[in-house]
Structure formats: structure tokens, C-alpha cells
Design a protein around this motif. Structure first.
Motif, PDB file in Angstrom:
ATOM      1  N   ALA A   1      78.894  38.271 102.770  1.00 47.25           N
ATOM      2  CA  ALA A   1      78.777  36.886 102.310  1.00 47.25           C
ATOM      3  C   ALA A   1      79.947  36.038 102.807  1.00 47.25           C
ATOM      4  O   ALA A   1      79.757  34.905 103.278  1.00 47.25           O
ATOM      5  N   LEU A   2      81.160  36.575 102.720  1.00 46.51           N
ATOM      6  CA  LEU A   2      82.328  35.820 103.176  1.00 46.51           C
ATOM      7  C   LEU A   2      82.261  35.554 104.679  1.00 46.51           C
ATOM      8  O   LEU A   2      82.654  34.483 105.151  1.00 46.51           O
ATOM      9  N   HIS A   3      81.754  36.534 105.421  1.00 42.14           N
ATOM     10  CA  HIS A   3      81.613  36.359 106.872  1.00 42.14           C
ATOM     11  C   HIS A   3      80.628  35.237 107.174  1.00 42.14           C
ATOM     12  O   HIS A   3      80.898  34.362 108.025  1.00 42.14           O
ATOM     13  N   VAL A   4      79.497  35.239 106.481  1.00 39.47           N
ATOM     14  CA  VAL A   4      78.478  34.217 106.702  1.00 39.47           C
ATOM     15  C   VAL A   4      79.013  32.833 106.329  1.00 39.47           C
ATOM     16  O   VAL A   4      78.816  31.853 107.052  1.00 39.47           O
ATOM     17  N   LEU A   5      79.716  32.764 105.204  1.00 41.23           N
ATOM     18  CA  LEU A   5      80.254  31.476 104.756  1.00 41.23           C
ATOM     19  C   LEU A   5      81.314  30.953 105.718  1.00 41.23           C
ATOM     20  O   LEU A   5      81.380  29.744 105.997  1.00 41.23           O
ATOM     21  N   ARG A   6      82.137  31.847 106.235  1.00 35.26           N
ATOM     22  CA  ARG A   6      83.182  31.441 107.176  1.00 35.26           C
ATOM     23  C   ARG A   6      82.551  30.898 108.459  1.00 35.26           C
ATOM     24  O   ARG A   6      82.990  29.871 108.995  1.00 35.26           O
ATOM     25  N   ARG A   7      81.529  31.582 108.960  1.00 35.32           N
ATOM     26  CA  ARG A   7      80.850  31.129 110.180  1.00 35.32           C
ATOM     27  C   ARG A   7      80.169  29.780 109.974  1.00 35.32           C
ATOM     28  O   ARG A   7      80.043  28.992 110.909  1.00 35.32           O
ATOM     29  N   ALA A   8      79.735  29.532 108.718  1.00 41.58           N
ATOM     30  CA  ALA A   8      79.069  28.264 108.418  1.00 41.58           C
ATOM     31  C   ALA A   8      80.070  27.141 108.151  1.00 41.58           C
ATOM     32  O   ALA A   8      79.663  25.987 107.920  1.00 41.58           O
ATOM     33  N   GLY A   9      81.362  27.466 108.181  1.00 39.85           N
ATOM     34  CA  GLY A   9      82.380  26.456 107.960  1.00 39.85           C
ATOM     35  C   GLY A   9      82.557  26.056 106.513  1.00 39.85           C
ATOM     36  O   GLY A   9      83.142  24.995 106.243  1.00 39.85           O
ATOM     37  N   ARG A  10      82.087  26.887 105.588  1.00 39.60           N
ATOM     38  CA  ARG A  10      82.224  26.571 104.166  1.00 39.60           C
ATOM     39  C   ARG A  10      83.598  26.994 103.666  1.00 39.60           C
ATOM     40  O   ARG A  10      84.107  28.061 104.038  1.00 39.60           O
ATOM     41  N   ARG A  11      84.203  26.199 102.800  1.00 41.37           N
ATOM     42  CA  ARG A  11      85.492  26.549 102.180  1.00 41.37           C
ATOM     43  C   ARG A  11      85.219  27.344 100.911  1.00 41.37           C
ATOM     44  O   ARG A  11      84.624  26.828  99.962  1.00 41.37           O
ATOM     45  N   VAL A  12      85.665  28.603 100.898  1.00 41.71           N
ATOM     46  CA  VAL A  12      85.487  29.457  99.726  1.00 41.71           C
ATOM     47  C   VAL A  12      86.731  29.329  98.858  1.00 41.71           C
ATOM     48  O   VAL A  12      87.820  29.768  99.228  1.00 41.71           O
ATOM     49  N   ALA A  13      86.578  28.724  97.695  1.00 44.25           N
ATOM     50  CA  ALA A  13      87.725  28.472  96.825  1.00 44.25           C
ATOM     51  C   ALA A  13      88.210  29.731  96.141  1.00 44.25           C
ATOM     52  O   ALA A  13      89.415  29.893  95.891  1.00 44.25           O
ATOM     53  N   ALA A  14      87.283  30.640  95.806  1.00 44.11           N
ATOM     54  CA  ALA A  14      87.668  31.858  95.084  1.00 44.11           C
ATOM     55  C   ALA A  14      86.492  32.813  95.029  1.00 44.11           C
ATOM     56  O   ALA A  14      85.331  32.426  95.220  1.00 44.11           O
TER      57      ALA A  14
END
Length: 391
Positions: free
Chosen positions: A133-146
């Protein structure tokens, strides 16, 4: 005598067929004495020495440097996310198998919860799916707060894997230890993992302050920020001055006194809950297709004991046992309904394996309270034995 037993969270002695509840409050004379002393001290509201002492004692118990007592565990999660700078447009990774409060805290900040499935053996956040999930979010340019791992039913999540994954992604961890006070994993107590952790003292938890919670951390600045926001963000001046939006999230001095008494009794409560789990393990030990959720978690606090039923192997469903016990005034509950199935989160993104949905369909939580009497435990055991014998 009747009054005393009702104070202790148990039915009166002459109600042998009264309800056996999942996890009612377990209070008695010690709690009564602490509350009375707090009332007589004159420190009724809003704060006082009981809060200061309760914060120190909880922090010491979980191996943290700092703590702030709050009105609920949900308040703690909200403040933790705010202290980390969570803002609208961010995403917060949440296990799909948890109580709704974990995701609600993210929504309060304007962030979007992203749901990740669980390990089928424990019900806790699946580290492999988290990494995906973190990999997908990073590739999508999303900022993961926590990331908010939850220690499901008092069994600590796999922080040996979760923490390095989050560190590699540059994402802070807030441990939702609402259900886990007294649990241990690899020699470390629950609530000792992540940048911050949150405990709950709701009425059904291991210890209770009626309603309440605690945020703990080793970071003094983060805790100071949470304490400031929890007291309406009031500036330290004689008049009321506010530079930020704050919240009325502090615990009262009287409830802190109740919590201190409960904390003194915690170890005995853990012994009794673990005894209930051992009894269930023996009852179902020879039953095909039935296992205890997180059965190998030796450090679990056994807040609630849940079984998982394979209908094909067992020849019956968890719901069948639930109906049988309900007819005998014994409370049970399904495992949490996955949050991605909740109507309020119907449109949320998720990374799933199907494990949480299977646990919801096949899991059943059994009476586990530390105040359950031997007679009540015998009633539950007899009812379960009768059910199994009929099959």
C-alpha cells in the motif's frame, strides 16, 4: 451486599440466570476509596493531582517518558495525527479490521483513511500488504501522514516488520493500543511502539475510567503539543487567549483517581482474562475446524477471546453458537466488521486479501471480562459443551 456487587460490575447474587456480558467494568472497594479520596480532596474539576499521578504511572507501566490523560482513546488518535501535521488531502493508513474510531480520527483531520487487510492468524495489520500500500501511495504522489496499526483484541501487531517498513517509507507510526494495555511483544509492552501510542479506558476495556484514554510518547514536544490542543489551545496568560483551534479533550481528576485504582489491579485482571482464554482453548481443543484468534500470542492481554470457525470442517457456523448462547443470556459478538464494508467508507481505497471479511463471517468473541465469576464461567462452559455435544 446487592449494592456492592452492582458496584463491582456483577449481577446481584440472587440473579443466577442474569446476563453474562463480554467485558463489563470490573470495579470494587479500591476504586470506591480512590474516588472518595479524590472528592474529599476538593480537586473535582477540571484537573488535579490524580491526573498528574495517573499520567506518571501509566507512562511508567508502558515504558514511555511522557503521557497526557484524555477523555477518550479516540481523542488521543485525533491529537496524535494533528501533532504530526496531518492535514486535508493527506492519507492515513488504517487496518480495515478495527473499531471505527481508528478511521474516524483520520477523518477529523480532513485526511483520507486507506484500508489495509489483516493477517488471518491474528487479525492484525498485514505487514506485506502495508508495504504494498505504501509503495502504491508513494508512486501516486500521495502524502501519507501516518500509519495506525491496531493491537487487535490485546495482541500486539508485528512491529518488528511494520516499523522498518514505515521508516523506509518515511512515514510515522501511531500505535493504536486501545485494547492492549498489559500486553507484551518481544519483551516490549504495548504502547511502547511508534512515535506515539494511544490507550483506551472505555467501560469495556482492561481497565476503565468510565470513559477516557491516554496518549504516550518519548517525544516531549509531541506530547506538549497534544496537551496544549487538548485544553482548548489556551495560551499561558491570565485572560483567555487562543491562537489555534483547540479541543475539550482532558480527563477529569475524579476519573483519573478511578484509573489509578484500576491500574493497581491490572495484573490480577490479566491473570483472570488469561484463565478464561485457557478455558476456551480446552473447550474447543478437540473440535475440528475451530481455533482461537491469535492463539500463539503468548504476550497477549486476552482482553477479548475470539474463536474462528471453519463451517465445512466444524459442521456449524459461528452464528449458530452465538444464537445458542444468546438463548441462555450469554453475550457474544462477531469480530469487527471490516471498515471497507461500512457504508460511511464505501468509497475509500483499500488493499485487501479477503482475510478480514472471512474473520468477520467466521469469528465470534466470547465473554472475557476479569469480573466474570466462577459460576458465570461455568455457565458459559456448560452452554458451549451442550452446543458441541448436540453436534
Amino acid at each position: 451486599m446487592v449494592v456492592r456487587e452492582q458496584i463491582a460490575g456483577r449481577p446481584p447474587a440472587d440473579t443466577a440466570d442474569g446476563p453474562v456480558l463480554l467485558s463489563p467494568p470490573d470495579v470494587g472497594p479500591l476504586e470506591e476509596s480512590y474516588l472518595l479520596n479524590a472528592v474529599r480532596s476538593g480537586w473535582i474539576a477540571p484537573v488535579g493531582p490524580e491526573i498528574d499521578a495517573f499520567e506518571r504511572e501509566v507512562a511508567d507501566r508502558v515504558g514511555r517518558a511522557h503521557a497526557v490523560a484524555l477523555s477518550s482513546g479516540t481523542a488521543g488518535l485525533h491529537l496524535a495525527l494533528l501533532a504530526l501535521g496531518t492535514r486535508p488531502g493527506d492519507v492515513v493508513v488504517v487496518p480495515t479490521l478495527t473499531f471505527v474510531a481508528t478511521a474516524n480520527a483520520a477523518v477529523y483531520t480532513g485526511a483520507e483513511p486507506i484500508f489495509v487487510d489483516c493477517e488471518p492468524e491474528t487479525g492484525n495489520l498485514d505487514p506485506a500488504l502495508l508495504e504494498q500500500a505504501l509503495h502504491v501511495l508513494r508512486r501516486a504522489g500521495r502524502r501519507v501522514a501516518a500509519v495506525l496499526p491496531v493491537d487487535m483484541f490485546g495482541s500486539c501487531a508485528d512491529y518488528e516488520r511494520i516499523l522498518p517498513i514505515c521508516a523506509s517509507a518515511g512515514v510515522p507510526v501511531v500505535e493504536d493500543a486501545a485494547e492492549a494495555l498489559g500486553a507484551v511483544r518481544d519483551g516490549r509492552p504495548a504502547a511502547s511502539f511508534g512515535e506515539m501510542a494511544v490507550l483506551s479506558f472505555n467501560g469495556n476495556k482492561i481497565i476503565t475510567t468510565s470513559g477516557g484514554g491516554m496518549l504516550v510518547s518519548d517525544d516531549a514536544e509531541l506530547v506538549a503539543r497534544c496537551r496544549y490542543l487538548a485544553t482548548q489551545a489556551r495560551q499561558p496568560v491570565p485572560h483567555y487567549e487562543h491562537l489555534h483551534t483547540g479541543y475539550n479533550y482532558r480527563l477529569s481528576n475524579l476519573l483519573a483517581a478511578l484509573g489509578r485504582a484500576q491500574l493497581r489491579r491490572l495484573d490480577g485482571m490479566l491473570v483472570r482474562r488469561r484463565a478464561h482464554r485457557d478455558r476456551y482453548a480446552k473447550l474447543f481443543g478437540a473440535t475440528p475446524g475451530v481455533r482461537l484468534l491469535a492463539d500463539q500470542e503468548a504476550g497477549a492481554n486476552c482482553w477479548l477471546t475470539s474463536i474462528v470457525v471453519d463451517p465445512q470442517a466444524a459442521g456449524w457456523r459461528a452464528a449458530d453458537l452465538a444464537r445458542h448462547l444468546a438463548a441462555r443470556n450469554i453475550e457474544t459478538r462477531p469480530v469487527w466488521k471490516p471498515l471497507h464494508l461500512q457504508p460511511v467508507f464505501a468509497g475509500a481505497d483499500r488493499v485487501l486479501s479477503g482475510a478480514a471479511e472471512r474473520l468477520f463471517a467466521d469469528g465470534l468473541t466470547l465473554p472475557s471480562g476479569s469480573g466474570m465469576t466462577e459460576d458465570q464461567a461455568a455457565r458459559v462452559a456448560a452452554a458451549i459443551t451442550d452446543f458441541l455435544d448436540r453436534r
